[in-house]
Design a protein around this motif. Structure first.
Motif, PDB file in Angstrom:
ATOM      1  N   UNK A 133      46.928  18.117  21.281  1.00 56.41           N
ATOM      2  CA  UNK A 133      46.276  18.039  22.586  1.00 56.41           C
ATOM      3  C   UNK A 133      47.219  17.284  23.503  1.00 56.41           C
ATOM      4  N   UNK A 134      47.537  17.897  24.657  1.00 58.59           N
ATOM      5  CA  UNK A 134      48.329  17.168  25.634  1.00 58.59           C
ATOM      6  C   UNK A 134      47.438  16.849  26.826  1.00 58.59           C
ATOM      7  N   UNK A 135      47.646  15.669  27.384  1.00 61.00           N
ATOM      8  CA  UNK A 135      46.915  15.229  28.563  1.00 61.00           C
ATOM      9  C   UNK A 135      47.930  14.794  29.598  1.00 61.00           C
ATOM     10  N   UNK A 136      47.804  15.325  30.798  1.00 57.72           N
ATOM     11  CA  UNK A 136      48.728  14.998  31.881  1.00 57.72           C
ATOM     12  C   UNK A 136      48.310  13.667  32.497  1.00 57.72           C
ATOM     13  N   UNK A 137      49.188  12.688  32.434  1.00 57.29           N
ATOM     14  CA  UNK A 137      48.947  11.380  33.041  1.00 57.29           C
ATOM     15  C   UNK A 137      49.383  11.424  34.504  1.00 57.29           C
ATOM     16  N   UNK A 138      50.576  11.955  34.749  1.00 59.28           N
ATOM     17  CA  UNK A 138      51.110  12.115  36.105  1.00 59.28           C
ATOM     18  C   UNK A 138      51.822  13.454  36.159  1.00 59.28           C
ATOM     19  N   UNK A 139      51.206  14.419  36.838  1.00 58.04           N
ATOM     20  CA  UNK A 139      51.743  15.778  36.872  1.00 58.04           C
ATOM     21  C   UNK A 139      52.818  16.012  37.907  1.00 58.04           C
ATOM     22  N   UNK A 140      53.078  15.007  38.755  1.00 57.25           N
ATOM     23  CA  UNK A 140      54.079  15.208  39.804  1.00 57.25           C
ATOM     24  C   UNK A 140      53.760  16.468  40.583  1.00 57.25           C
ATOM     25  N   UNK A 141      54.748  17.301  40.792  1.00 57.16           N
ATOM     26  CA  UNK A 141      54.523  18.555  41.519  1.00 57.16           C
ATOM     27  C   UNK A 141      54.281  19.731  40.570  1.00 57.16           C
ATOM     28  N   UNK A 142      54.249  19.463  39.241  1.00 50.41           N
ATOM     29  CA  UNK A 142      54.142  20.560  38.276  1.00 50.41           C
ATOM     30  C   UNK A 142      52.708  20.943  37.938  1.00 50.41           C
ATOM     31  N   UNK A 143      51.817  19.960  37.832  1.00 51.17           N
ATOM     32  CA  UNK A 143      50.427  20.236  37.444  1.00 51.17           C
ATOM     33  C   UNK A 143      49.546  19.069  37.863  1.00 51.17           C
ATOM     34  N   UNK A 144      48.237  19.249  37.755  1.00 51.69           N
ATOM     35  CA  UNK A 144      47.329  18.209  38.221  1.00 51.69           C
ATOM     36  C   UNK A 144      47.139  17.096  37.193  1.00 51.69           C
ATOM     37  N   UNK A 145      46.997  15.892  37.692  1.00 51.51           N
ATOM     38  CA  UNK A 145      46.738  14.728  36.843  1.00 51.51           C
ATOM     39  C   UNK A 145      45.420  14.924  36.089  1.00 51.51           C
ATOM     40  N   UNK A 146      45.393  14.477  34.843  1.00 50.95           N
ATOM     41  CA  UNK A 146      44.176  14.528  34.046  1.00 50.95           C
ATOM     42  C   UNK A 146      43.956  15.823  33.299  1.00 50.95           C
ATOM     43  N   UNK A 147      44.772  16.848  33.550  1.00 55.67           N
ATOM     44  CA  UNK A 147      44.600  18.118  32.847  1.00 55.67           C
ATOM     45  C   UNK A 147      44.867  17.915  31.363  1.00 55.67           C
ATOM     46  N   UNK A 148      44.026  18.498  30.527  1.00 56.05           N
ATOM     47  CA  UNK A 148      44.172  18.374  29.080  1.00 56.05           C
ATOM     48  C   UNK A 148      43.945  19.739  28.446  1.00 56.05           C
ATOM     49  N   UNK A 149      44.692  20.009  27.387  1.00 56.96           N
ATOM     50  CA  UNK A 149      44.560  21.287  26.696  1.00 56.96           C
ATOM     51  C   UNK A 149      44.950  21.127  25.233  1.00 56.96           C
ATOM     52  N   UNK A 150      44.212  21.805  24.368  1.00 67.83           N
ATOM     53  CA  UNK A 150      44.559  21.869  22.942  1.00 67.83           C
ATOM     54  C   UNK A 150      45.399  23.124  22.755  1.00 67.83           C
ATOM     55  N   UNK A 151      46.543  22.992  22.083  1.00 64.62           N
ATOM     56  CA  UNK A 151      47.436  24.129  21.868  1.00 64.62           C
ATOM     57  C   UNK A 151      47.810  24.230  20.397  1.00 64.62           C
ATOM     58  N   UNK A 152      48.070  25.455  19.962  1.00 65.60           N
ATOM     59  CA  UNK A 152      48.628  25.688  18.631  1.00 65.60           C
ATOM     60  C   UNK A 152      50.123  25.452  18.731  1.00 65.60           C
ATOM     61  N   UNK A 153      50.672  24.707  17.787  1.00 67.30           N
ATOM     62  CA  UNK A 153      52.081  24.345  17.841  1.00 67.30           C
ATOM     63  C   UNK A 153      52.818  24.811  16.593  1.00 67.30           C
ATOM     64  N   UNK A 154      54.118  24.932  16.752  1.00 70.23           N
ATOM     65  CA  UNK A 154      55.026  25.155  15.629  1.00 70.23           C
ATOM     66  C   UNK A 154      55.975  23.972  15.614  1.00 70.23           C
ATOM     67  N   UNK A 155      56.092  23.345  14.457  1.00 67.82           N
ATOM     68  CA  UNK A 155      56.969  22.178  14.316  1.00 67.82           C
ATOM     69  C   UNK A 155      58.063  22.491  13.305  1.00 67.82           C
ATOM     70  N   UNK A 156      59.292  22.147  13.663  1.00 66.84           N
ATOM     71  CA  UNK A 156      60.418  22.249  12.734  1.00 66.84           C
ATOM     72  C   UNK A 156      61.120  20.902  12.714  1.00 66.84           C
ATOM     73  N   UNK A 157      61.285  20.337  11.524  1.00 70.72           N
ATOM     74  CA  UNK A 157      62.029  19.085  11.407  1.00 70.72           C
ATOM     75  C   UNK A 157      63.513  19.412  11.442  1.00 70.72           C
ATOM     76  N   UNK A 158      64.215  18.869  12.435  1.00 72.50           N
ATOM     77  CA  UNK A 158      65.646  19.094  12.588  1.00 72.50           C
ATOM     78  C   UNK A 158      66.408  18.177  11.631  1.00 72.50           C
ATOM     79  N   UNK A 159      66.001  16.930  11.614  1.00 76.22           N
ATOM     80  CA  UNK A 159      66.476  15.933  10.648  1.00 76.22           C
ATOM     81  C   UNK A 159      65.461  14.804  10.678  1.00 76.22           C
ATOM     82  N   UNK A 160      65.651  13.774   9.893  1.00 75.38           N
ATOM     83  CA  UNK A 160      64.684  12.678   9.845  1.00 75.38           C
ATOM     84  C   UNK A 160      64.379  12.169  11.254  1.00 75.38           C
ATOM     85  N   UNK A 161      63.107  12.154  11.612  1.00 76.06           N
ATOM     86  CA  UNK A 161      62.582  11.648  12.879  1.00 76.06           C
ATOM     87  C   UNK A 161      62.997  12.468  14.107  1.00 76.06           C
TER      88      UNK A 161
END
Length: 95
Positions: free
Chosen positions: A19-47
């Motif tokens: 879930x991402x929540x916009x704290x400060x959207x600047x000119x890209x999106x509105x503040x406070x917007x939140x959305x749950x998204x399906x993600x793909x994660x790949x570990x490139x190396x430790x951390x």
């Protein structure tokens, strides 16, 4: 996450869901917007992880998150075709 023009909070529910929540959207999106998204994660190396998702709007986002150095690289393509390459900081939220 703070990339200058955009500040968000990323909450990883599972290895497949965030879930991402916009704290400060600047000119890209509105503040406070939140959305749950399906993600793909790949570990490139430790951390260091590459994370990608598609938003309801059709925007696509790919991050490379270096948790050891606290650096994030973010690339986003918006539905209108505009493309943003951003670099900033990432840090854990303190409870």
């Amino acid at each position: 996450m703070d990339v200058g023009v955009l500040k968000t909070e990323l909450f990883f529910e599972t290895d497949e869901s965030m879930v991402f929540t916009v704290i400060d959207g600047g000119s890209l999106t509105k503040d406070g917007y939140s959305e749950r998204v399906e993600i793909t994660i790949a570990e490139v190396r430790a951390q260091v992880y590459m994370i990608a998702w598609k938003e309801i709007s059709g925007a696509t986002v790919t991050h490379v998150e270096d948790h050891k150095k606290g650096i994030i690289y973010s690339n986003a393509t918006l539905p209108d075709g505009s493309f943003y390459t951003m670099k900033g900081t990432i840090s854990p939220v303190q409870d």
